[in-house]
Write a protein that holds these residues in place. Structure first.
Motif, PDB file in Angstrom:
ATOM      1  N   UNK A  39       4.409  -3.756  -5.005  1.00 47.89           N
ATOM      2  CA  UNK A  39       4.120  -2.350  -4.704  1.00 47.89           C
ATOM      3  C   UNK A  39       4.987  -1.872  -3.542  1.00 47.89           C
ATOM      4  N   UNK A  40       5.085  -2.697  -2.497  1.00 52.31           N
ATOM      5  CA  UNK A  40       5.856  -2.303  -1.310  1.00 52.31           C
ATOM      6  C   UNK A  40       7.348  -2.259  -1.603  1.00 52.31           C
ATOM      7  N   UNK A  41       7.884  -3.328  -2.192  1.00 52.18           N
ATOM      8  CA  UNK A  41       9.327  -3.423  -2.407  1.00 52.18           C
ATOM      9  C   UNK A  41       9.831  -2.376  -3.387  1.00 52.18           C
ATOM     10  N   UNK A  42       9.078  -2.119  -4.441  1.00 58.43           N
ATOM     11  CA  UNK A  42       9.514  -1.165  -5.464  1.00 58.43           C
ATOM     12  C   UNK A  42       9.052   0.258  -5.191  1.00 58.43           C
ATOM     13  N   UNK A  43       8.336   0.453  -4.091  1.00 51.84           N
ATOM     14  CA  UNK A  43       7.879   1.802  -3.763  1.00 51.84           C
ATOM     15  C   UNK A  43       6.984   2.393  -4.832  1.00 51.84           C
ATOM     16  N   UNK A  44       6.131   1.573  -5.419  1.00 53.91           N
ATOM     17  CA  UNK A  44       5.283   2.060  -6.507  1.00 53.91           C
ATOM     18  C   UNK A  44       4.197   3.017  -6.026  1.00 53.91           C
ATOM     19  N   UNK A  45       4.058   3.148  -4.703  1.00 53.55           N
ATOM     20  CA  UNK A  45       3.109   4.101  -4.151  1.00 53.55           C
ATOM     21  C   UNK A  45       3.812   5.326  -3.560  1.00 53.55           C
ATOM     22  N   UNK A  46       5.073   5.556  -3.929  1.00 55.22           N
ATOM     23  CA  UNK A  46       5.807   6.705  -3.405  1.00 55.22           C
ATOM     24  C   UNK A  46       5.204   8.010  -3.908  1.00 55.22           C
ATOM     25  N   UNK A  47       5.398   9.059  -3.143  1.00 57.68           N
ATOM     26  CA  UNK A  47       4.703  10.323  -3.394  1.00 57.68           C
ATOM     27  C   UNK A  47       5.043  10.929  -4.750  1.00 57.68           C
ATOM     28  N   UNK A  48       6.308  10.808  -5.179  1.00 53.81           N
ATOM     29  CA  UNK A  48       6.678  11.402  -6.475  1.00 53.81           C
ATOM     30  C   UNK A  48       5.897  10.764  -7.615  1.00 53.81           C
ATOM     31  N   UNK A  49       5.740   9.441  -7.542  1.00 52.45           N
ATOM     32  CA  UNK A  49       4.978   8.748  -8.573  1.00 52.45           C
ATOM     33  C   UNK A  49       3.501   9.111  -8.493  1.00 52.45           C
ATOM     34  N   UNK A  50       2.980   9.187  -7.271  1.00 55.22           N
ATOM     35  CA  UNK A  50       1.574   9.561  -7.106  1.00 55.22           C
ATOM     36  C   UNK A  50       1.293  10.922  -7.725  1.00 55.22           C
ATOM     37  N   UNK A  51       2.227  11.855  -7.534  1.00 56.79           N
ATOM     38  CA  UNK A  51       2.048  13.202  -8.099  1.00 56.79           C
ATOM     39  C   UNK A  51       2.061  13.161  -9.621  1.00 56.79           C
TER      40      UNK A  51
END
Length: 238
Positions: free
Chosen positions: A170-182
């Motif tokens: 999750x951290x390395x791939x940025x799976x919690x980044x805002x664009x994905x969350x939206x």
């Protein structure tokens, strides 16, 4: 990918002749993207992955072409962002089907790039004769034998790791980044509307048909071929 095999053999010979130079930053290996990035390879990966990014599960092919991504980086690897570049990379896997994934540009280019953290960096394979089974990657291989859902779960639209590998992924791939969350949040709103309709009681024939269609659609949205299916599964099992 027979030509790829020949290129890798040439790299092996170069390393044997100049082990401290070949494949290093001063004399990097040159890879032929026309082989691993060929349309037949990309289309086969897309079909195997249901047109979804291997990492974020988004279906983006209507807006972008996507990349053929190397799970183990081919030119060099890094333990973390900004860390030292480790040469050579997994050059011998550059044309191996088992190391190729279909990924969106946002997961691949600015985020994953050449990152490949290991629990023990000293165990990193560096030559084609090395056995990668001795490594313990901290990233989930989407095409590997382990189900990613054994490592990552969702609270609404937010992914979280339930294991060390899940948290690092999750951290390395940025799976919690805002664009994905939206994007996930918009998907959740649709799913919740369908769930509300699916749970209605009705006697009106037209409404009953709509309820049945909503239930059928929900059943499709948790299948592997659906975008954000892992998140949807967690949402609907709450």
């Amino acid at each position: 990918m027979q030509l790829g095999v020949a290129l890798v053999e040439a790299m092996d010979r170069a390393i044997a002749l100049n082990p401290n130079v070949a494949g290093q930053e001063s004399e990097p290996f040159v890879f032929d993207s026309k082989i691993y990035g060929h349309s037949t390879v990309k289309n086969a990966l897309k079909a195997a992955q249901h047109n979804k990014c291997a990492y974020c599960e988004a279906n983006f092919s209507g807006n972008a072409s996507g990349d053929v991504e190397h799970f183990r980086p081919k030119a060099f690897s890094q333990q973390s962002k900004g860390a030292a570049k480790l040469y050579p990379g997994y050059y011998w896997l550059a044309y191996e089907w088992s190391n190729l994934l279909y990924a969106c540009e946002l997961c691949n280019r600015p985020v994953k790039r050449n990152l490949f953290p290991l629990r023990d960096p000293n165990a990193r394979a560096r030559l084609s004769a090395d056995d990668v089974s001795g490594e313990t990657p901290l990233l989930i291989d989407p095409a590997g034998p382990t189900n990613p859902r054994e490592h990552i779960r969702f609270r609404k639209n937010k992914p979280y790791g339930i294991t060390e590998k899940g948290r690092e992924t999750v951290k390395t791939l940025g799976l919690d980044r805002s664009q994905l969350d939206d994007s996930r949040l918009r998907h959740i709103r649709m799913v919740e509307c369908l769930r509300t309709l699916a749970n209605l009681d009705a006697v009106n024939p037209e409404v009953i048909v709509a309820i049945q269609r909503a239930r059928a659609e929900l059943a499709l949205l948790i299948k592997p071929e659906a975008p954000f299916s892992a998140m949807t599964q967690d949402l609907l099992t709450v």
